[in-house]
Design a protein around this motif. Structure first.
Motif, PDB file in Angstrom:
ATOM      1  N   PHE A 203       5.880  -8.268   3.338  1.00 40.84           N
ATOM      2  CA  PHE A 203       7.266  -7.855   2.951  1.00 40.84           C
ATOM      3  C   PHE A 203       8.231  -8.447   4.025  1.00 40.84           C
ATOM      4  O   PHE A 203       9.447  -8.114   3.610  1.00 40.84           O
ATOM      5  CB  PHE A 203       7.056  -6.180   3.363  1.00 40.84           C
ATOM      6  CG  PHE A 203       6.228  -5.450   2.473  1.00 40.84           C
ATOM      7  CD1 PHE A 203       6.778  -4.861   1.182  1.00 40.84           C
ATOM      8  CD2 PHE A 203       5.073  -5.356   2.538  1.00 40.84           C
ATOM      9  CE1 PHE A 203       5.995  -4.363   0.361  1.00 40.84           C
ATOM     10  CE2 PHE A 203       4.107  -4.623   1.794  1.00 40.84           C
ATOM     11  CZ  PHE A 203       4.694  -4.024   0.508  1.00 40.84           C
ATOM     12  N   GLY A 204       7.805  -9.236   4.906  1.00 38.87           N
ATOM     13  CA  GLY A 204       8.671  -9.769   5.776  1.00 38.87           C
ATOM     14  C   GLY A 204       7.957 -10.598   6.893  1.00 38.87           C
ATOM     15  O   GLY A 204       6.789 -10.186   7.072  1.00 38.87           O
ATOM     16  N   MET A 205       8.696 -11.205   7.433  1.00 38.95           N
ATOM     17  CA  MET A 205       8.065 -12.190   8.796  1.00 38.95           C
ATOM     18  C   MET A 205       8.980 -11.753   9.984  1.00 38.95           C
ATOM     19  O   MET A 205      10.409 -11.814   9.928  1.00 38.95           O
ATOM     20  CB  MET A 205       8.188 -13.544   8.464  1.00 38.95           C
ATOM     21  CG  MET A 205       6.514 -14.173   8.015  1.00 38.95           C
ATOM     22  SD  MET A 205       6.388 -15.654   8.316  1.00 38.95           S
ATOM     23  CE  MET A 205       6.252 -15.605  10.226  1.00 38.95           C
ATOM     24  N   GLU A 206       8.598 -11.359  11.012  1.00 36.34           N
ATOM     25  CA  GLU A 206       9.221 -11.068  12.215  1.00 36.34           C
ATOM     26  C   GLU A 206       8.439 -11.290  13.463  1.00 36.34           C
ATOM     27  O   GLU A 206       7.098 -10.844  13.472  1.00 36.34           O
ATOM     28  CB  GLU A 206       9.606  -9.399  12.213  1.00 36.34           C
ATOM     29  CG  GLU A 206      10.444  -8.956  13.363  1.00 36.34           C
ATOM     30  CD  GLU A 206      10.879  -7.455  13.234  1.00 36.34           C
ATOM     31  OE1 GLU A 206      11.488  -6.827  14.298  1.00 36.34           O
ATOM     32  OE2 GLU A 206      10.410  -6.893  12.465  1.00 36.34           O
ATOM     33  N   ASN A 207       9.013 -11.992  14.450  1.00 32.23           N
ATOM     34  CA  ASN A 207       8.359 -12.318  15.579  1.00 32.23           C
ATOM     35  C   ASN A 207       7.077 -12.914  15.547  1.00 32.23           C
ATOM     36  O   ASN A 207       6.068 -12.435  16.264  1.00 32.23           O
ATOM     37  CB  ASN A 207       8.452 -11.011  16.451  1.00 32.23           C
ATOM     38  CG  ASN A 207       9.697 -10.802  16.795  1.00 32.23           C
ATOM     39  OD1 ASN A 207      10.731 -11.576  16.850  1.00 32.23           O
ATOM     40  ND2 ASN A 207       9.954  -9.312  17.223  1.00 32.23           N
ATOM     41  N   GLY A 208       6.694 -13.699  14.510  1.00 34.17           N
ATOM     42  CA  GLY A 208       5.383 -14.298  14.375  1.00 34.17           C
ATOM     43  C   GLY A 208       4.334 -13.627  13.598  1.00 34.17           C
ATOM     44  O   GLY A 208       3.301 -13.762  13.918  1.00 34.17           O
ATOM     45  N   MET A 209       4.854 -12.358  13.162  1.00 38.07           N
ATOM     46  CA  MET A 209       3.940 -11.533  12.503  1.00 38.07           C
ATOM     47  C   MET A 209       4.381 -11.475  10.860  1.00 38.07           C
ATOM     48  O   MET A 209       5.450 -11.338  10.683  1.00 38.07           O
ATOM     49  CB  MET A 209       4.044 -10.167  13.108  1.00 38.07           C
ATOM     50  CG  MET A 209       3.696 -10.111  14.594  1.00 38.07           C
ATOM     51  SD  MET A 209       3.853  -8.399  15.318  1.00 38.07           S
ATOM     52  CE  MET A 209       5.749  -8.554  15.354  1.00 38.07           C
ATOM     53  N   TYR A 210       3.268 -11.186  10.004  1.00 40.35           N
ATOM     54  CA  TYR A 210       3.464 -10.897   8.614  1.00 40.35           C
ATOM     55  C   TYR A 210       3.431  -9.389   8.667  1.00 40.35           C
ATOM     56  O   TYR A 210       2.410  -8.858   8.853  1.00 40.35           O
ATOM     57  CB  TYR A 210       2.481 -11.750   7.830  1.00 40.35           C
ATOM     58  CG  TYR A 210       2.152 -13.198   7.527  1.00 40.35           C
ATOM     59  CD1 TYR A 210       3.369 -13.851   6.944  1.00 40.35           C
ATOM     60  CD2 TYR A 210       1.294 -13.816   8.491  1.00 40.35           C
ATOM     61  CE1 TYR A 210       3.277 -15.282   7.185  1.00 40.35           C
ATOM     62  CE2 TYR A 210       1.408 -15.145   8.374  1.00 40.35           C
ATOM     63  CZ  TYR A 210       2.456 -16.033   7.544  1.00 40.35           C
ATOM     64  OH  TYR A 210       2.426 -17.228   7.703  1.00 40.35           O
TER      65      TYR A 210
END
Length: 806
Positions: free
Chosen positions: A725-732
């Motif tokens: 649903f998105g990528m944020e701070n190196g996390m899927y």
């Protein structure tokens, strides 16, 4: 709960895709973006607030017009106790000494308090790994606790803020604030504006360098000022040295959130407003603030390295007086140096009197100059063997001696326009040394422009293959060859009812500049005593329209202006204010009661007690020509309840056309908060209340699935495919707060492409292979009609391929 989530993740690839019946989706692009400005403040409350009522109107190729109201968001004030320093919380704007301790204000007997700067200035926002950081200047301290001027006496500081971005709204909030340590470079002197280098470091400044000649007079103000600074910073007046200050600090933020500081001595010592680097990563221009200042250019030996290079100064050759004036620029080489060479000169105790002989009157062998360094005309002669010291420690004096123009006045901010290859320069007050010399007594009179106290924003054209005055090639393709006025202020003969002495509907005293390549817009922040409230303006280079987009408190200066584009899919315009309520007693205001205004200012913010750090938000993404609705889907929308469906007419109007129910729907793009689900059909984001996933990860080896608290929920198996649903701070982000860490064994892709016939495979614009009919490849991203299939390879999106979105 755990079982349901595990099942949902396991069967992610099996969810059917449903969409309303419709014709093929037509691409929609941005046709224009237009600022709709705001009025100047009218009421006392408006005069005290920092606010915007401006918006951006976007017109799309399908006829729709969408208005995006802007917002102002304060991050913190300089007086807020949010900075962690040696285990204690101190105000963000409190300076620290050589040992990292807060510098105390002892001006009131028995009541020591930390100094708190009321003058936040430059902001640089940067991505460091998966985190967002902001470096902020605190330029000076206006007054001490006893109410006396403290300007230039108190060591300055910078803070480093880790910012958290809301992934849905884009809103930024401070997570952690710390003070940056300048002990390795003898502290920090009056950091005004700054810039973000193309490689992601912060380039600061040291303005109004202390005059080394005056410092040798123990009765001078400069001597007292520098020794007071040294006592507060080092605890030792004997360490006072004016040559420690007047340089460019570069701050590198490391992945662990620490900062490394160097000062670049090879860039020359003068009144640095800021340093702006050109796209070659070697050439830079500077603002030299003050009276009788100079235009400098620096060319580094190596890209992204300012430890060694060549400094130049310009001679202005006037060609006109219209619209603020114009002229050609001839560059004079001052010299080449390294940081180490110049630092060695300082460390061995070099003084002004070691470099120059002086005379009180004209004398054979002496050159007459007038520069910012000294208000009077000086007669100077370089002592034998001291030419290199003169070039680097006193470049303005040296350059004036060889014929460069030292007649600029209040040279402030700079900005660069990539498309037109121009540099913009703010002159906040075109008067004094920039006017024609009526006395005939000045050493030079290169600049003879009409007086305009409200200033001019100039533009400089850059060219390659240029030579210096001596006919030597300048090793840069970004050399300013000419300068001319772009925007001018308008002085008024008498103040209006709000105390303005320059037209409030035009820029007065331009200072901070920042350019948006996406919007083709120059943003301008004011530092004006001619406007009671200072403003931030947006000047559209396409339409030539000027729009007021922000008002800061009466008496305050608009500072820290910086356009930040594409930061995790959001745009921002950073903008601070400093010294609110300053000099209100000098204003002839009749529209409101001045005493009531001051009382409200004191109540709401405090006069000369704090400053604000924040940004203009809610700017639309994209630029003219960008496609916002594609012919292929770019994500899928998971709808879990009945949602209204709308159809867009040929004129851009939207009418309800029915409803859609539970299911996964292809998304072809967004227009504002309207989501295109195919053809001319849309759902509204706040009505759908649904999550959008853009792709999937294919798990190649077993790896952990984490919950929202960072604990391992379960192990994903090789072969599992999970929606992203998105990528944020190196996390899927895979839904419900669960995430998978970015890893080479988590293969992210957005769809599949099938060759309908033999198809060419490209890399860097060249065909490298023919893919056979029927072959299938994962698609990792889609843009500019290219389906990226990995390793920089792509196929063209045409009739020969069938793209299927995940």
């Amino acid at each position: 709960m755990k079982k349901r989530i595990a099942v949902a993740l396991a069967v992610g690839l099996m969810v059917p895709c449903m969409a309303p019946a419709h014709a093929a989706t037509k691409e929609v692009s941005i046709e224009s973006m237009k600022f709709k400005g705001m009025e100047a403040p009218k009421t006392i409350q408006e005069m005290v607030d920092t606010y915007t009522r401006a918006s951006i109107e976007v017109t799309y190729s399908n006829g729709l017009k969408k208005d995006f109201p802007l917002s102002y968001n304060r991050l913190f004030k300089s007086e807020d106790k949010i900075a962690t320093n040696k285990g204690q919380m101190i105000p963000a704007g409190t300076p620290i000494d050589v040992n990292g301790e807060p510098i105390m204000d002892n001006s009131v007997d028995g009541k020591p308090v930390p100094f708190v700067s009321d003058a936040p200035d430059s902001n640089s926002v940067m991505r460091v790994g998966n985190d967002i950081y902001m470096v902020t200047h605190y330029e000076y301290q206006s007054i001490d606790a006893a109410g006396k001027s403290a300007y230039g006496l108190v060591p300055a500081s910078m803070s480093l803020t880790k910012l958290i971005q809301d992934k849905k709204t884009g809103k930024l909030v401070p997570d952690k604030v710390s003070k940056i340590d300048f002990s390795s470079v003898n502290g920090l002197w009056i950091p005004c504006n700054g810039s973000l280098s193309p490689w992601g470091t912060h380039l600061g400044s040291e303005e109004y360098e202390p005059d080394a000649r005056s410092f040798e007079d123990t009765k001078s103000q400069t001597y007292s000022q520098v020794r007071t600074f040294a006592k507060l910073y080092f605890g030792d007046e004997s360490k006072a040295n004016p040559y420690n200050y007047g340089w460019i600090p570069e701050i590198t933020v490391n992945k662990d959130g620490t900062a490394k500081v160097v000062k670049h001595y090879s860039t020359g010592r003068f009144s640095h407003e800021l340093m702006k680097v050109m796209p070659d990563n070697r050439t830079a221009y500077f603002g030299d603030d003050g009276k009788n200042t100079m235009m400098f250019m620096y060319v580094a030996d190596k890209e992204k390295d300012f430890s060694a290079g060549t400094l130049y100064a310009a001679k202005f050759k006037q060609t006109g007086t219209d619209n603020g004036g114009s002229g050609d620029l001839q560059w004079m080489k001052i010299g080449h140096s390294t940081d180490d060479e110049v630092r060695a000169m300082i460390d061995k105790g070099t003084k002004f009197s070691d470099i120059f002989e002086t005379s009180d009157t004209a004398k054979e062998g002496f050159t007459a100059v007038r520069t910012y360094s000294n208000s009077a005309i000086e007669y100077l002669k370089i002592k034998p063997g001291m030419e290199e010291a003169a070039k680097m420690l006193e470049p303005r004096r040296y350059a004036a001696m060889i014929g460069a123009t030292s007649e600029w006045n209040k040279m402030e901010g700079l900005a660069y326009n990539t498309k037109e290859n121009k540099v913009y320069v703010a002159i906040s007050d075109l008067s004094g040394s920039m006017e024609k010399d009526a006395t005939g007594k000045e050493p030079t009179d290169d600049i003879q422009l009409p007086k305009r106290k409200s200033g001019v924003t100039f533009e400089m054209d850059l060219k390659g293959h240029q030579e210096d005055r001596d006919g030597n090639a300048i090793g840069s393709d970004n050399v300013a060859s000419s300068i001319k006025g772009l925007l001018v202020g308008e002085d008024m003969a008498a103040p209006d009812a709000y105390g303005n002495t320059a037209n409030p509907d035009k820029v007065a005293s331009p200072d901070n500049l920042s350019f948006s390549d996406d919007m083709n817009t120059l943003f301008i922040g004011e530092d004006s005593g001619l406007h009671t409230n200072n403003f931030v303006w947006a000047y559209d280079l396409t339409t030539k329209e000027l729009s007021r987009v922000l008002s800061v408190p009466a008496g305050a200066e608009a500072t820290g202006l910086k356009v930040v584009e594409g930061l995790m899919d959001n745009n921002y315009v950073m903008s601070n204010f400093q010294h609110p309520g300053d000099e209100l007693d000098t204003k002839k205001i009749t529209a409101v009661n001045i005493d009531d205004l001051k009382a409200e200012m004191e109540k709401g913010i405090g006069i000369d007690k704090t400053g604000g750090i924040g940004y203009i938000g809610d700017l639309p993404m994209g630029k003219v020509g960008d496609k916002v609705v594609m012919k292929h889907p770019n994500s899928r929308l998971l709808i879990k309840h009945e949602t209204p469906l709308y159809k867009m007419g040929a004129d851009g109007s939207l009418e309800k056309a029915g409803t859609i129910n539970h299911g996964a729907f292809r998304v072809y793009g967004m227009i504002g908060d309207w989501i295109n689900v195919g053809g001319d059909y849309y759902v509204k984001a706040d009505e759908a209340k649904a999550e959008t996933y853009k792709g999937r990860i294919l798990v190649k080896k077993p790896m952990a699935l984490y919950d929202k608290d960072g604990k391992v929920f379960r192990q994903l198996k090789a072969g599992e495919a999970v929606k992203v649903f998105g990528m944020e701070n190196g996390m899927y982000q895979v839904g419900g707060g669960y995430y998978v860490k970015e890893d080479k064994n988590a293969l992210y892709h957005e769809g599949m492409v099938i060759m309908k016939k033999d198809t060419l495979l490209y890399k860097n614009g060249e065909a490298v292979k023919t893919l056979k009919k029927g072959s299938m490849y994962r698609v990792y991203s889609y843009s500019d009609n290219k389906l990226q299939v990995g390793g920089g390879y792509y196929v063209s999106d045409d009739a020969s391929v069938d793209y299927q979105k995940n």
